[in-house]
Design an enzyme around this catalytic site. Structure first.
Site, PDB file in Angstrom:
ATOM      1  N   ARG A   1      -7.446  -0.386   3.573  1.00 28.17           N
ATOM      2  CA  ARG A   1      -6.952  -1.058   2.373  1.00 28.17           C
ATOM      3  C   ARG A   1      -7.030  -0.079   1.221  1.00 28.17           C
ATOM      4  NH1 ARG A   1      -4.874  -4.389   4.755  1.00 28.17           N
ATOM      5  NH2 ARG A   1      -5.032  -6.646   4.620  1.00 28.17           N
TER       6      ARG A   1
ATOM      7  N   GLU B   1      -1.072  -0.830  -4.675  1.00 28.42           N
ATOM      8  CA  GLU B   1       0.236  -0.780  -4.013  1.00 28.42           C
ATOM      9  C   GLU B   1       1.071  -2.022  -4.390  1.00 28.42           C
ATOM     10  OE1 GLU B   1      -1.414  -0.602   0.018  1.00 28.42           O
ATOM     11  OE2 GLU B   1      -0.489  -2.536   0.444  1.00 28.42           O
TER      12      GLU B   1
ATOM     13  N   HIS C   1       2.424   0.936   3.881  1.00 29.69           N
ATOM     14  CA  HIS C   1       1.642  -0.152   4.505  1.00 29.69           C
ATOM     15  C   HIS C   1       2.385  -0.741   5.717  1.00 29.69           C
ATOM     16  CE1 HIS C   1      -1.668  -3.321   3.555  1.00 29.69           C
ATOM     17  NE2 HIS C   1      -1.438  -3.245   4.853  1.00 29.69           N
TER      18      HIS C   1
HETATM   19  C1  8YV Z   1      -0.161  -6.647   7.330  1.00 28.97           C
HETATM   20  C2  8YV Z   1      -2.457  -5.581   7.289  1.00 28.97           C
HETATM   21  O1  8YV Z   1       1.071  -6.294   7.760  1.00 28.97           O
HETATM   22  O2  8YV Z   1      -3.143  -7.024   8.990  1.00 28.97           O
HETATM   23  C3  8YV Z   1      -3.425  -6.493   7.940  1.00 28.97           C
HETATM   24  O3  8YV Z   1      -4.521  -6.668   7.382  1.00 28.97           O
HETATM   25  O4  8YV Z   1      -2.783  -4.862   6.421  1.00 28.97           O
HETATM   26  C4  8YV Z   1      -1.053  -5.525   7.754  1.00 28.97           C
HETATM   27  O5  8YV Z   1      -1.059  -5.488   9.147  1.00 28.97           O
HETATM   28  C5  8YV Z   1      -0.078  -6.967   5.913  1.00 28.97           C
HETATM   29  O6  8YV Z   1      -1.292  -7.455   5.459  1.00 28.97           O
HETATM   30  C6  8YV Z   1       1.054  -7.980   5.688  1.00 28.97           C
HETATM   31  O7  8YV Z   1       0.664  -9.025   4.854  1.00 28.97           O
END
Ligand code: 8YV
Length: 336
Positions: free
Chosen positions: A240, A269, A287
């Protein structure tokens, strides 16, 4: 009368249509990014929602949307949601673990390789016509990946899937740091060794960050940590934004404190720190760690399954497959 639910972001219409069999569904086919106030407005009268990482679900929103019973977030991470605030108000939160583990591990490994072997920098070199004019035997030399030391910060499901790739596919020595060490039989599968964070920073040739974001992991990799890394090392963040201090990283990359970085996630982001955009030795992606067709469809489907079950209909009525706060359902939570 059917219950009303909201789907906040556009994804796969055929999967969202499964909700229409049970509920009155409002969605966002143009994928407009709503402010929190706009989200609150659209959630009025809604009992459930399929949300994404870009939606901030906190006490203010929950208090303004008292009909809301279930928030089904697409993603394994849910740092966009105040879980305690949901639990206090009896709102169920679900996420989408497991279905994305291997896809995200593949991507993290690829990003690390792209940084180490300067793949995107090389592509820019070719497209700029520089190969023709300045191609040399010693151009674009990178660092090896095979046989080196892979460091993993955060050894959950995705961390372990990366360890497997490194150890079994690339003959890497695997070291890791985690809140708690893994069971010896799991470590043995990848020949992984638990080390303190300082040793992880000092010994890794390629360090990959896979810890969830929380107040305690904020800037887990900052200026002081980057200083401890080898100047030949790479850093990859697929966790993150905010786990790595992007400003400090940009400075270190510019000064050659580490060789390169691969970043799929960023502080603030979709904005990216201007200094990072100016660095040539960083691979930047938007991402997309989980973004394969199969996996993004599986994530969307799991969030829909969760919402249908949370609303008490369908074959799993009352038993959503992946609850984050199952105590809301009267079920004891499983340890993380
Ligand atoms: C998601 C991610 O695509 O799963 C997670 O925590 O960061 C990604 O795989 C993203 O959060 C979409 O909302």
């Amino acid at each position: 009368m059917s219950a009303s639910v909201l789907v906040t972001r556009a994804s796969f219409p055929d999967i969202i249509d499964r909700l229409r069999e049970h509920f009155d569904v409002a969605d966002n086919p143009s994928d407009t990014l709503w402010t929190q106030d706009e989200l609150i407005e659209r959630l009025q009268g809604k009992e459930g929602a399929v949300t994404a990482g870009s939606d901030r679900i906190d006490a203010r929103l929950l208090d303004a949307c008292p009909m809301l019973k279930a928030v089904c977030n697409i993603g394994v991470g849910y740092n966009n949601v105040d879980v305690a605030a949901c639990t206090e108000r009896g709102v169920l939160l679900t996420n989408t673990p497991d279905v994305l583990t291997n896809t995200t591990a593949d991507f993290g490994f690829g990003l690390m390789m792209a940084a180490a072997r300067r793949i995107t920098e090389s592509e820019r070199f070719v497209r700029a016509g520089k190969w023709v004019t300045t191609g040399r035997f010693d151009m674009l030399l990178g660092g090896d990946v095979h046989g080196t030391t892979l460091g993993i910060l955060g050894m959950g499901r995705i961390g372990q899937a990366i360890a497997k790739r490194g150890a079994l596919g690339f003959g890497m020595k695997v070291i890791y740091h985690n809140r708690t060490p893994l069971a010896p039989e799991i470590e043995a599968q990848y020949g992984a060794r638990y080390v303190e964070k300082d040793a992880l920073l000092r010994e890794s040739d390629h360090l990959i960050v896979v810890v969830p974001y929380s107040a305690s992991s904020h800037h887990a990799i900052g200026a002081a940590e980057l200083k401890q890394m080898k100047s030949s090392a790479t850093l990859t963040n697929i966790a993150r934004g905010g786990v790595v201090d992007d400003a400090a990283l940009a400075t270190v990359l510019k000064e050659g404190g580490i060789a390169a970085a691969g970043l799929d996630v960023f502080e603030g982001e979709p904005q990216v720190h201007a200094e990072l955009l100016a660095c040539t030795n960083v691979v930047l992606t938007p991402h997309i760690g989980s973004a394969s067709v199969t996996t993004r469809r599986a994530m969307a489907a799991l969030s829909v399954d969760n919402l249908i079950a949370a609303m008490g209909v369908g074959p799993n009525a009352g038993k959503p497959p992946t609850p984050v706060n199952p105590q809301v359902l009267g079920v004891a939570p499983t340890p993380a």
